[in-house]
Write an enzyme that holds these catalytic residues in place. Structure first.
Site, short mmCIF file in Angstrom:
data_model
loop_
_atom_site.label_atom_id
_atom_site.label_comp_id
_atom_site.label_asym_id
_atom_site.label_seq_id
_atom_site.Cartn_x
_atom_site.Cartn_y
_atom_site.Cartn_z
CE LYS A 151 -1.90 -1.35 3.95
NZ LYS A 151 -1.20 -2.58 4.17
NE ARG A 156 -4.48 -1.30 10.09
CZ ARG A 156 -3.31 -1.15 9.46
NH1 ARG A 156 -3.22 0.30 9.16
NH2 ARG A 156 -2.13 -1.76 9.36
NE ARG A 211 7.43 -2.71 6.23
CZ ARG A 211 6.11 -2.44 6.33
NH1 ARG A 211 5.48 -1.82 5.60
NH2 ARG A 211 5.55 -3.07 7.42
NE ARG A 257 6.12 -0.19 10.04
CZ ARG A 257 4.90 -0.40 9.57
NH1 ARG A 257 5.05 -0.01 8.40
NH2 ARG A 257 3.90 -1.09 10.17
NE ARG A 273 2.16 -5.10 11.42
CZ ARG A 273 3.47 -5.03 10.91
NH1 ARG A 273 4.31 -5.46 11.34
NH2 ARG A 273 3.39 -4.36 9.65
P1 ADP Z 1 1.40 -1.81 7.67
O1 ADP Z 1 2.05 -0.90 6.75
O2 ADP Z 1 1.95 -2.88 8.25
O3 ADP Z 1 0.00 -1.98 6.87
P2 ADP Z 1 0.71 0.67 9.13
O4 ADP Z 1 1.96 1.35 8.94
O5 ADP Z 1 -0.49 1.02 8.46
O6 ADP Z 1 0.97 -0.99 9.01
O7 ADP Z 1 0.26 0.49 10.69
C1 ADP Z 1 1.00 0.12 11.74
C2 ADP Z 1 0.52 -0.05 13.08
O8 ADP Z 1 -0.36 1.21 13.33
C3 ADP Z 1 -0.87 -1.03 12.89
O9 ADP Z 1 -0.28 -2.21 13.43
C4 ADP Z 1 -1.77 -0.36 14.29
O10 ADP Z 1 -1.40 -0.54 15.47
C5 ADP Z 1 -1.64 1.05 14.02
N1 ADP Z 1 -2.70 1.85 12.74
C6 ADP Z 1 -2.49 2.16 11.87
N2 ADP Z 1 -3.55 2.53 10.96
C7 ADP Z 1 -4.53 2.13 11.92
C8 ADP Z 1 -6.05 2.29 11.77
N3 ADP Z 1 -6.41 3.05 10.62
N4 ADP Z 1 -6.67 1.86 12.91
C9 ADP Z 1 -6.13 1.31 14.28
N5 ADP Z 1 -4.79 1.20 14.10
C10 ADP Z 1 -3.85 1.61 13.05
P1 ADP Z 2 2.37 -1.71 2.92
O1 ADP Z 2 2.35 -0.23 3.22
O2 ADP Z 2 1.05 -2.59 2.65
O3 ADP Z 2 2.46 -2.50 4.34
P2 ADP Z 2 5.10 -1.57 1.75
O4 ADP Z 2 4.51 -0.69 0.63
O5 ADP Z 2 5.65 -0.93 2.87
O6 ADP Z 2 3.39 -2.34 2.25
O7 ADP Z 2 5.54 -2.73 1.14
C1 ADP Z 2 5.96 -3.79 2.02
C2 ADP Z 2 7.46 -4.44 1.74
O8 ADP Z 2 7.39 -4.94 0.51
C3 ADP Z 2 8.37 -3.36 1.42
O9 ADP Z 2 9.89 -3.76 1.74
C4 ADP Z 2 8.48 -3.05 -0.12
O10 ADP Z 2 9.55 -2.65 -0.62
C5 ADP Z 2 8.13 -4.29 -0.71
N1 ADP Z 2 7.07 -4.39 -1.98
C6 ADP Z 2 6.16 -3.40 -2.17
N2 ADP Z 2 5.46 -3.96 -3.38
C7 ADP Z 2 6.15 -5.00 -3.83
C8 ADP Z 2 5.81 -5.72 -4.93
N3 ADP Z 2 4.91 -5.54 -5.98
N4 ADP Z 2 6.67 -6.86 -4.95
C9 ADP Z 2 7.81 -7.33 -3.99
N5 ADP Z 2 7.83 -6.30 -3.08
C10 ADP Z 2 7.19 -5.35 -2.75
#
Ligand code: ADP
Ligand code: ADP
Ligand code: ZN
Length: 224
Positions: free
Chosen positions: A13, A88, A127, A161, A172
């Site tokens: 995302k 979420r 990551r 992270r 998660r």
């Molecule tokens: P990821 O990239 O792994 O999808 P995020 O960076 O979006 O994770 O979120 C990291 C953490 O921040 C989540 O595990 C949760 O604890 C908190 N968080 C982020 N967005 C939300 C939301 N919309 N509602 C509740 N908790 C959230």
């Molecule tokens: P999210 O925001 O959904 O948690 P990220 O964009 O942070 O996901 O991506 C998670 C990890 O996967 C990062 O290390 C990123 O560089 C890698 N990644 C993202 N998109 C792809 C893809 N299409 N193929 C392979 N690796 C990817």
């Protein structure tokens, strides 16, 4: 145009949101980034959410809805919002609908990024993120350049992270399937759901999303 990028942790995302900001001038609203920002700057809110985030649990709806409300109200006219990691829960989804309504806007598409659990674990444990500009890297699929400098901003401050470990990731994923996956049905019923195969490489996923955004409104006619 306002869109949601919906998918489990590691689906890509954040990576795709940054591409859309760059290519279309959209505004990325990532509640995860906002909460990490609060934590890093040591605010009271940051202290309150740090433990919850480290454990991989969701913070309360009220906290994230307030954050999104502030950002939406202060954003003004732009190229549209990308909601990344929000909503979420169903309560957050309802609140978002009302917030957009109150400023005379609506959602145009909810893009579900499908990636299987095995690939999610592999992506997340590899990551890292630029501590200066937030660019997302991956040890395997998007390595940090050989000169050790961020491709986007030139800084050399890369971070992992705190919640990118297997134990927190398991939690998660469980939170995603229990609380967030019901949004797939919610937005399907509203005629907004579009799905992309998130297992393709970054460019392939980018192209699938572009096709949806440029494909117009043809899905609207089946809207409930
Ligand atoms: P990821 O990239 O792994 O999808 P995020 O960076 O979006 O994770 O979120 C990291 C953490 O921040 C989540 O595990 C949760 O604890 C908190 N968080 C982020 N967005 C939300 C939301 N919309 N509602 C509740 N908790 C959230
Ligand atoms: P999210 O925001 O959904 O948690 P990220 O964009 O942070 O996901 O991506 C998670 C990890 O996967 C990062 O290390 C990123 O560089 C890698 N990644 C993202 N998109 C792809 C893809 N299409 N193929 C392979 N690796 C990817
Ligand atoms: Zn950078």
């Amino acid at each position: 145009m306002n869109i949601i990028l919906l998918g489990p942790p590691g689906a890509g995302k954040g990576t795709q949101a940054r591409i859309l900001v760059e290519s279309r001038g959209m505004v990325q609203l990532s509640t995860g980034d906002m909460l990490r920002g609060a934590k890093d700057s040591g605010t009271e809110l940051g202290d309150r959410v740090a433990g919850i985030m480290a454990r991989g649990e969701l913070v309360t709806d009220e906290i994230v809805i307030d954050l999104i409300r502030e950002r939406i109200e202060s954003a003004g006219e732009g190229g549209g919002f990308i909601f990344d990691g929000f909503p979420r829960t169903l309560a957050q989804a309802d609140a978002l609908g009302e917030l957009l309504d109150s400023i005379g806007q609506h959602l145009d598409a909810v893009i579900e990024m499908q990636v299987d659990d095995e690939a999610l674990v592999a992506r997340i444990t590899a990551r890292s993120v630029c501590g200066n500009c937030g660019e997302v890297y991956n040890d395997i699929t998007r390595p940090i350049p050989d000169d050790g400098k961020c491709e986007v901003c030139g800084a050399s401050d890369f971070r992992r992270r705190a919640d990118d470990n297997e134990e927190s990731l398991r939690k998660r994923l469980m939170e995603y399937y229990k609380k967030t996956a019901p949004l797939i049905g919610y937005y399907y019923a509203k005629g907004l759901l579009r799905t992309v195969d998130g297992l393709g490489d970054i460019g392939n996923v980018r192209d699938q999303i572009a096709a949806i955004l440029d494909g117009g409104d043809e899905r609207r006619e089946i809207r409930a």
